[in-house]
Enzyme design. Structure first.
Site, PDB file in Angstrom:
ATOM      1  N   GLY A  95      42.577  39.361 -17.428  1.00 55.19           N
ATOM      2  CA  GLY A  95      42.069  39.713 -16.113  1.00 55.19           C
ATOM      3  C   GLY A  95      41.742  41.182 -15.990  1.00 55.19           C
ATOM      4  CD  GLU A 149      45.146  31.571  -1.702  1.00 58.54           C
ATOM      5  OE1 GLU A 149      46.265  32.150  -1.684  1.00 58.54           O
ATOM      6  OE2 GLU A 149      44.876  30.593  -2.396  1.00 58.54           O
ATOM      7  CB  CYS A 165      49.148  30.050  -2.917  1.00 53.77           C
ATOM      8  SG  CYS A 165      48.100  28.657  -2.478  1.00 53.77           S
ATOM      9  CG  HIS A 202      -1.885   1.158   1.212  1.00 56.31           C
ATOM     10  ND1 HIS A 202      -3.047   1.127   0.481  1.00 56.31           N
ATOM     11  CD2 HIS A 202      -1.851   2.373   1.821  1.00 56.31           C
ATOM     12  CE1 HIS A 202      -3.699   2.267   0.641  1.00 56.31           C
ATOM     13  NE2 HIS A 202      -2.997   3.037   1.451  1.00 56.31           N
ATOM     14  CD  GLN A 214      38.527  47.104 -12.642  1.00 55.40           C
ATOM     15  OE1 GLN A 214      39.654  46.822 -12.262  1.00 55.40           O
ATOM     16  NE2 GLN A 214      37.615  47.645 -11.836  1.00 55.40           N
TER      17      GLN A 214
END
Length: 902
Positions: free
Chosen positions: A630, A673, A707, A106, A635
């Protein structure tokens, strides 16, 4: 066990098949009589298997069992009756006859929604939880003892079909088989149904599926979806009965523009819009229906309600004529009661049922080279001529969703064929930049051009932002259940893993990454990142907050964590795919849309990622990729009023410019970052072998294009000479060469301009008095190779002591034995604070130094050990905000406080 299966439908057939696989003996199948000469799927399968099949039109007459029917049943000597789906009334003489009785499936959580329309009522009443029950049959209506139950979440826009196909069908089959297994093992429970919460709901039929407009929009939405597809919720417009399908509920927000349609009884006119028919409840809220069906059975997209008939009929080619005749034959096989299929033959008026729709869709898929129709397509083209026109348009690519067309650049490299997209990716399609502008992307291994890449212009940027905004505000992405969004991200991660070697190869030729490192880190960690954040999709939640009550009234305050909107992401060239993953995965998990600018010199893995995102099912406009400069793209994204967040990884000077532009434009949220000059302090009480090994990795990992690379090593004086000696010995063993060569340790620098800066950096170090112990020059071979370099005797005022090289240059300084505070002062005397490290066996010293170092990450007796679950980000001029871990989600969410007085 000897089992009698009593029932019908595809569901009954699947239960029957699974019981056979379990090793049970099906002694007989009882199903409904053939309809228009067609056997029910359950009976048809059993007949093929040689199982006795009985097709009694009824089991009872005037409430009494038919003796000869019961005798035929009893002759089978079944030990258990299994009723997966049964529309007939089975007499108790049959129900109670077997040793183990009878079990019934059911589709509701009993005792709620007893009756034949349980799924309809689950949705119509807005239940948040649905599911099914397997129960022991008794003489009541769905009142027998419970054997097992399974639950699922009811999604806001679920229909009878979607919840059935997603959960009730597949899990229901498993549940029936498990129930039989429990009975066979003697472990099947019998749990009395509770009386609390019990409901009996009448069967939904067309006559009681008329929509009551004098109720809130959400209730109307629930009513429509609860009757979708059968019997279909309807209303009367212009003396014509219209049935609505595909409802979605939209809470709050302004109504879209559209052409009004008067609906008798509704609180305000409906609106025919480009997304469907917008309907309103008496509370002013709205819902949208996707499709409308007329009384003659013809279904159309609701957005087409006021439009004229379709354009002129297509002229079919010879090949298309053959397809038409094959489909005509398929109609003939399905509509066995029709002597001839005419162009005007209506599929449903000729006797087809919903099960036949599934069959027709599969027939077309088989005959038309995998062409995938949806069930709705059949309802929208019910006449044969209309159906053929629709199929041919789909085959020609003139109808339905736009096909993803990719102008690949193909390369035979690394023992594989690499297929590289090279155009802009906007709104789910690859396209050339405005004016066809492009540039060469260069292979740093030999300095040759890999391919031309489209160079995005201002108009391209604006188009991408508009697509992302539309996807966020009006697209499926913004309406999607978070768990479904997670499933798409998991699928994307799976596809990245399937293409891992191809992605790593592209990364190697475009960025110079050593292939083995690209496999493990560049691509491997990217996959891990998407999987990690996919798991967060349905765990983003707010809080309830106790506040002072406005007595005598009371207050409730809670917070909502909401996506920001369109996010611009700008990433660097050192880890092209991994930097994409670190930011984009968190951004998408939060429910945002993205316009991403890869580094101009390394765009290719980002474009391959875009291709995989389409294959994963990410809706169009959610992800947009713009290669180019970039100074232009970054920008414009920073200045754009429709962009609400910028995530940037790159140099500190550019980060400052972005932050300024974001403030001036519309006070965008920003995470940065930026640069680093990470100190690594090595004490004399370290494990020197490990310190040498990890010290080299801290500098030379990924060619120094890292980095968090250790920008300056501070060596305790007593181990300085031995450390330098060992490092020089190990560096001499490093193999410099082709990054696709599996034995290569050190590949080329990323691009020519960076190589030139490294040469200049080392020349400056020598001029200032640093002692060049090893390297410092370009390798004499084609490409942008630079020798691993070691400087010693570096003092604090030197340029190379303060500025990062972002290359394979080890900068070594001494400090006096035992002068912990002195070396900490020197290590912290920097405007950067991205990462740091310490090597010592003294836990007290390690904890003290890790506390005092001013950096976002501190490594103790290791280095470069990042993980998708650990937050990553810097202090001071290394930026702010986090990538990775739960904290990364904060960068792409906003918190809304809601206070209610009652």
């Amino acid at each position: 066990m000897k089992i009698a299966v009593i029932g019908q439908s595809l569901f009954g057939r699947e239960v029957y098949r699974e019981l056979l696989k379990e090793g049970h003996q099906v002694v007989g199948v009882f199903t409904i009589p053939d309809k228009n000469g067609k056997a029910d799927p359950l009976g048809a399968d059993a007949e093929k298997d040689g199982i006795p099949v009985f097709k009694f039109p009824r089991w009872r007459v005037k409430g009494q069992a038919i003796p000869e029917v019961v005798e035929k049943y009893k002759a089978l000597e079944a030990e258990l009756n299994v009723l997966p789906f049964c529309s007939q009334f089975i007499p108790m003489e049959v129900i109670d006859c077997p040793k183990h009785g009878s079990i019934i499936y059911h589709p509701s959580i009993l005792p709620r929604h007893r009756g034949a329309s349980a799924i309809n009522w689950t949705l119509m009443q807005g239940d948040k939880i649905g599911g099914f029950t397997v129960f022991w049959a008794d003489d009541g209506l769905d009142t027998g003892d419970i054997l097992l139950q399974r639950q699922c979440e009811v999604l806001p826009d679920d229909t009878v079909n979607t919840i059935y196909n997603r959960f009730l069908f597949p899990e229901g089959v498993k549940g029936m088989v498990e129930a039989v297994r429990l009975i066979a093992e003697g472990n099947a429970p019998r749990i009395k149904q509770p009386t609390e919460g019990a409901t009996y709901d009448p069967m939904q039929k067309k006559e009681n599926a008329k929509i009551n407009w004098d109720q809130p929009a959400e209730d109307i939405h629930n009513f429509i979806r609860g009757n979708d597809k059968v019997p279909g919720a309807w209303t009367v417009v212009d003396d014509q009965q219209l049935t609505f399908f595909g409802s979605s509920f939209t809470r709050n927000g302004p109504a879209p523009d559209g052409q009004p349609l008067e609906i008798p009884g509704a609180s305000r006119p409906a609106l025919v819009t480009k997304t469907g028919l917008v309907l309103f409840g008496n509370d002013g809220e709205r819902l949208t229906v996707k499709n409308i069906q007329f009384e003659d059975g013809k279904m159309i997209p609701a957005s087409q309600y006021f439009k004229t008939a379709d354009s002129a009929a297509l002229q079919l080619s010879e090949e298309e004529q053959k397809v038409s005749e094959e489909i005509r034959a398929a109609w003939r096989r399905i509509l066995t009661n029709v002597s001839e299929i005419e162009d005007s033959t209506d599929f449903f008026k000729a006797g087809a049922a919903s099960m036949d729709v599934v069959r027709l869709v599969e027939e077309v898929k088989l005959k038309c080279n995998g062409l995938q129709l949806q069930n709705e397509d059949v309802y929208m083209a019910t006449k044969f001529e209309e159906f053929i026109q629709m199929v041919v348009r789909r085959m020609r690519g003139e109808d339905g969703e736009e096909e993803l067309v990719i102008d690949y650049v193909e390369k035979e490299i690394n023992n594989m064929t690499v297929k590289i997209p090279h155009q802009l990716f906007i709104n789910g399609q690859f396209m050339d930049a405005e004016g066809g502008k492009s540039y060469d992307t260069i292979n740093p291994t030999d300095g040759t051009a890999i391919c031309k890449v489209s160079l995005a212009q201002i108009s391209d940027i604006d188009r991408a932002v508009a697509a992302a905004k539309e996807a966020f505000e009006n697209g499926e992405w913004g309406k999607m259940n978070p768990r479904d969004r997670g499933r798409l991200l998991y699928r994307l991660a799976d596809l990245m893993e399937e293409h891992q070697e191809e992605l790593a190869t592209i990364e190697s030729i475009d960025s110079g990454a050593v292939y083995t490192l690209a496999l493990k880190t560049h691509v491997g960690m990217s996959i891990q990142t998407f999987r990690y954040f996919a798991g967060w999709c349905d765990k983003i939640q707010g809080r309830t907050i106790p506040i002072n009550q406005a007595r005598p009234n009371r207050n409730l305050t809670f917070t909502r964590r909401e996506p920001i909107g369109v996010c611009g992401i700008v990433i660097p060239w050192n880890y092209p795919l991994m930097m994409l993953a670190w930011k984009t995965a968190a951004c998408l998990t939060a429910g945002n849309t993205v316009v991403l600018k890869p580094a101009q010199v390394t765009p290719l893995t980002a474009l391959k990622f875009a291709e995989l995102s389409v294959k994963a099912g990410i809706p169009k406009g959610v992800i947009n990729i713009l290669p180019g400069a970039g100074s232009l793209i970054g920008q414009r994204l920073s200045d754009h009023p429709d962009v609400r967040k910028i995530g940037f990884t790159g140099s500190t000077p550019i980060g400052k410019q972005i932050m300024k532009s974001c403030a001036v434009s519309n006070v965008k949220k920003v995470s940065l970052e930026l640069g680093g000059k990470s100190p690594l302090i090595i004490f004399h009480d370290c494990d020197l072998d490990k310190a040498v090994r990890m010290g080299m990795s801290s500098v030379f990992f990924n060619k120094g294009e890292n980095c968090i690379a250790a920008g300056r090593l501070f060596l305790e004086e007593s181990i300085h000479d031995e450390f330098v000696k060992r490092v020089v010995e190990e560096v001499k063993k490093m193999k410099i060469g082709d990054p696709l060569d599996r034995s290569t340790d050190h590949g080329p620098q990323n691009h020519k301009a960076h190589l030139d800066k490294l040469i200049e950096y080392c020349q400056t170090g020598v001029k200032e008095g640093g002692k060049l112990v090893y390297g410092g020059k370009q390798v004499e071979r084609p490409g942008f190779f630079f020798e691993p370099t070691i400087f010693t005797d570096v003092t604090d005022e030197m340029f190379i002591a303060k500025e990062e090289s972002f290359g394979p240059v080890m900068i070594i300084s001494k400090f006096n034995d035992g002068d912990i505070d002195g070396v900490l002062k020197r290590a912290n005397d920097s405007e950067f604070g991205l990462a740091s490290g310490v090597f010592t066996k003294d836990i007290n010293k390690a904890l003290y130094v890790s506390e005092k170092l001013q950096a976002g990450t501190v490594f103790v007796n290791t280095y470069n050990k990042t993980d998708v679950a650990a937050p990553f980000g810097g202090f001071k001029q290394s930026g702010f905000g986090k990538d990775l871990g739960e904290e990364a989600l904060n960068e792409y969410l906003k918190t809304k406080a809601v206070t209610i007085e009652y």
